[in-house]
Design a protein around this motif. Structure first.
Motif, PDB file in Angstrom:
ATOM      1  N   SER A   1      55.361  49.872  36.961  1.00  0.00           N
ATOM      2  CA  SER A   1      55.292  51.198  37.572  1.00  0.00           C
ATOM      3  C   SER A   1      53.849  51.691  37.581  1.00  0.00           C
ATOM      4  N   ILE A   2      53.577  52.669  38.460  1.00  0.00           N
ATOM      5  CA  ILE A   2      52.237  53.236  38.534  1.00  0.00           C
ATOM      6  C   ILE A   2      51.875  53.901  37.202  1.00  0.00           C
ATOM      7  N   LEU A   3      52.853  54.521  36.523  1.00  0.00           N
ATOM      8  CA  LEU A   3      52.596  55.116  35.213  1.00  0.00           C
ATOM      9  C   LEU A   3      52.160  54.053  34.207  1.00  0.00           C
ATOM     10  N   GLU A   4      52.897  52.950  34.144  1.00  0.00           N
ATOM     11  CA  GLU A   4      52.542  51.866  33.220  1.00  0.00           C
ATOM     12  C   GLU A   4      51.145  51.339  33.509  1.00  0.00           C
ATOM     13  N   VAL A   5      50.876  51.091  34.776  1.00  0.00           N
ATOM     14  CA  VAL A   5      49.592  50.502  35.159  1.00  0.00           C
ATOM     15  C   VAL A   5      48.445  51.461  34.868  1.00  0.00           C
TER      16      VAL A   5
END
Length: 260
Positions: free
Chosen positions: A224-228
């Motif tokens: 996910s963009i949050l994880e990345v």
């Protein structure tokens, strides 16, 4: 854990013809350890993302792009997720304009289809016919393709390079000019000048470029963009998305899926 694979370059280098195209579809997150080829090569990602590293820097190769690696340059390839790789091997001296330095290029629709077609051609295709014309047109298209700024230059200064490699291995690490200057036992102005001289970029720009480009394999693998964002040193997904759009022209949700 990455699966180490054997690329066996001799299949693309022993042919009597000047150009050969081979397919490699490794399973999962594969790693091709440091190696060299006598021939120059265009490494093209039909799908997935590759990180190609050499002494001069690291080149991020997402879907629809390719990286030109000149003959004799030691390099390694780390793949994110399911990568379908197509490699064009070119005999030294065939085309002077292909260049003696690594670069990432845009692989347009015509070049992509030519490469896909060439995979099925025999390695000893008859000279003077259609097969040879396909190979010549591939070289024309590689020469004409625009270079892209998907590049993280690495300094030659040994102690500075060691710090840069730390960040490349773990982009979530905090990094400031003051901290790095302290670790290198120099003042910040000296480090700033050294960094600019060694990489052609200022310290902040280099860190942003490295983190952004190194995020592409994680995005391609489905994170996910949050994880990345958090894994690459950004305080929030919005900050990551804004930098991504400013640098690459589109948000991360679109970049990996736009046509090559």
């Amino acid at each position: 854990m990455d699966k180490e694979i054997d690329l066996r370059p001799e299949h693309g280098e022993s042919t009597p013809r000047a150009v050969a195209v081979l397919a490699t579809d490794p399973a999962g997150d594969a790693f091709i350890p440091p190696h060299t080829h006598r021939r120059g090569q265009l490494i093209h990602a039909i799908s997935g993302v590759m990180l190609v590293s050499a002494a001069a820097g690291s080149w991020v190769v997402p879907t629809g792009r390719g990286v030109w690696v000149p003959g004799g340059m030691e390099h390694q390839i780390r793949m994110a997720g399911e990568v379908r790789m197509r490699t064009v091997f070119v005999e030294p001296g065939t085309r002077a304009d292909l260049g003696s330095e690594c670069r990432v290029i845009h692989v347009g629709a015509l070049l992509r289809e030519l490469i896909v077609t060439a995979v099925s051609l025999p390695l000893d295709y008859a000279p003077g016919g259609r097969d040879e014309r396909v190979m010549e047109l591939i070289l024309d298209e590689i020469e004409a393709a625009p270079a892209l700024s998907l590049y993280v230059p690495m300094p030659r200064h040994a102690r500075l390079a060691a710090l840069c490699e730390e960040l490349v291995r773990d982009p979530s690490l905090p990094a400031t000019l003051d901290e790095w200057a302290s670790r290198l036992h120099m003042n910040t102005r000296t480090l700033a000048r050294l960094f600019q001289r060694e990489t052609g970029m200022n310290f902040g720009a280099w860190c942003r470029q490295a983190r952004l480009l190194l995020s592409l394999p994680r995005l391609a693998a489905g994170a996910s963009i949050l994880e990345v964002a958090l894994a690459h040193g950004y305080e929030s997904p919005s900050a990551f998305t804004a930098m991504f759009r400013r640098t690459l022209g589109v948000p991360p949700s679109q970049y990996l899926h736009r046509p090559g």
